[in-house]
Write an enzyme that holds these catalytic residues in place. Structure first.
Site, PDB file in Angstrom:
ATOM      1  N   THR A 159    -119.051 -73.031 118.898  1.00 28.15           N
ATOM      2  CA  THR A 159    -119.017 -74.501 117.859  1.00 28.15           C
ATOM      3  C   THR A 159    -117.434 -74.031 117.302  1.00 28.15           C
ATOM      4  O   THR A 159    -117.019 -75.003 117.043  1.00 28.15           O
ATOM      5  CB  THR A 159    -119.665 -73.618 116.973  1.00 28.15           C
ATOM      6  OG1 THR A 159    -119.652 -72.655 116.251  1.00 28.15           O
ATOM      7  CG2 THR A 159    -121.212 -73.606 117.296  1.00 28.15           C
ATOM      8  N   ASP A 172    -106.491 -60.240 124.023  1.00 29.86           N
ATOM      9  CA  ASP A 172    -107.562 -60.488 125.076  1.00 29.86           C
ATOM     10  C   ASP A 172    -105.802 -59.686 125.517  1.00 29.86           C
ATOM     11  O   ASP A 172    -105.590 -58.660 126.081  1.00 29.86           O
ATOM     12  CB  ASP A 172    -107.677 -61.062 125.848  1.00 29.86           C
ATOM     13  CG  ASP A 172    -109.103 -61.273 125.917  1.00 29.86           C
ATOM     14  OD1 ASP A 172    -110.171 -59.755 124.556  1.00 29.86           O
ATOM     15  OD2 ASP A 172    -109.928 -62.150 125.915  1.00 29.86           O
ATOM     16  N   ASP A 176    -105.905 -65.969 126.161  1.00 32.20           N
ATOM     17  CA  ASP A 176    -106.521 -65.530 124.469  1.00 32.20           C
ATOM     18  C   ASP A 176    -105.216 -64.511 123.987  1.00 32.20           C
ATOM     19  O   ASP A 176    -105.159 -63.123 125.134  1.00 32.20           O
ATOM     20  CB  ASP A 176    -107.636 -64.728 125.092  1.00 32.20           C
ATOM     21  CG  ASP A 176    -108.274 -64.429 124.575  1.00 32.20           C
ATOM     22  OD1 ASP A 176    -109.380 -65.016 124.128  1.00 32.20           O
ATOM     23  OD2 ASP A 176    -107.734 -63.085 122.755  1.00 32.20           O
ATOM     24  N   ARG A 198    -113.227 -66.535 116.496  1.00 35.29           N
ATOM     25  CA  ARG A 198    -114.110 -68.044 116.851  1.00 35.29           C
ATOM     26  C   ARG A 198    -115.731 -67.712 117.282  1.00 35.29           C
ATOM     27  O   ARG A 198    -115.316 -67.159 118.346  1.00 35.29           O
ATOM     28  CB  ARG A 198    -113.109 -68.862 117.533  1.00 35.29           C
ATOM     29  CG  ARG A 198    -112.068 -69.360 116.774  1.00 35.29           C
ATOM     30  CD  ARG A 198    -111.321 -70.511 117.671  1.00 35.29           C
ATOM     31  NE  ARG A 198    -110.949 -70.609 119.002  1.00 35.29           N
ATOM     32  CZ  ARG A 198    -110.636 -71.372 119.791  1.00 35.29           C
ATOM     33  NH1 ARG A 198    -109.947 -72.167 119.124  1.00 35.29           N
ATOM     34  NH2 ARG A 198    -110.377 -71.161 121.440  1.00 35.29           N
TER      35      ARG A 198
END
Ligand code: PRP
Ligand code: URA
Length: 212
Positions: A111, A206, A203, A107
């Site tokens: 945006t 991560d 995340d 991603r």
């Protein structure tokens, strides 16, 4: 709300118990990986519930059984890189004969649009049951984009499996691809302004790879 009801919510107590562990900010990378693997394996039971079986004979120590069953090797597992990789082995435990494709998408942080960087799929996708894996369904952009790619490659029978989802992502994915089945272990409250699932787990890539 119609699209949300359409989703298959896999909220077995064992799965909810494990989800708490990966949500916890104190959970370290080793345990995080192990638990993602375990939850994925538990989800496999329901995701594969209606898988088409082939028939065959089997000889038992007491004689021939005319009609026995096996899962044919026409299953493709397709993780969305990176975080989807963490779910692959959990599913493969039950269908080790499955082929594995990879779709690389990240991603854009500004945006939130999906950017493709890799796609390698098994042959004959039009004849396969395709199980797409990604732990997080946030805006739904990555999942919808991956499924667009799969459909362009001729894939018809697609299931999308995630651990956590946001209502926004489910609505978007179901709007874009009403024909696919979506499985999730939990529908969280919302997305925050940065497009993260709240309360979520942070995340996923991560946390799984220890990159932050
Ligand atoms: C995460 C996650 C999904 C995507 C979900 O990947 O694994 O692919 O975000 O967000 P969306 O529904 O809004 O598209 P990310 O882009 O962080 O890449 P990574 O797996 O490489 O960390
Ligand atoms: N991707 C993640 O890894 N986590 C989120 O909460 C949203 C997108």
């Amino acid at each position: 709300m119609e699209n949300i009801k359409d989703v298959k919510l896999l909220d077995h107590p064992l799965i909810l118990h494990k989800l708490r562990m990966i949500r916890d900010i104190k959970t370290e990378v080793k345990l995080f990986r192990e638990v993602v693997d375990e939850i994925s394996a538990m989800m496999a039971y329901e995701v594969l519930r209606n898988v088409e079986l082939s028939e065959c004979e089997v000889e038992t120590p007491l004689g021939l059984m005319a009609k026995s069953y096996y899962i044919p090797d026409s299953i493709a597992i397709v993780p969305i890189l990176r975080a989807g990789l963490g779910m692959v082995n959990g599913i493969l435990k039950f269908v080790p004969m499955a082929k594995v494709g990879h779709i690389g998408i990240y991603r854009d942080h500004e945006t939130l649009e999906p950017i493709e960087y890799y796609c390698k799929l098994p042959e004959d996708m039009d004849k396969k049951l395709c199980i797409v894996l990604d732990p997080m369904l946030a805006t739904g952009g990555s999942a919808a984009f991956a499924i667009d790619l799969l459909k362009k490659s001729g894939t018809k029978n697609i299931k999308f499996v995630c651990l956590l989802s946001a209502p926004e992502g489910i609505r978007y994915l179901k709007e874009k691809h009403p024909d696919i089945e979506v499985y999730t272990a939990c529908i969280d409250e919302k997305l925050n302004d940065a497009g993260y699932i709240v309360p979520g787990l942070g995340d996923a890539g991560d946390r799984f790879f220890g990159t932050k």
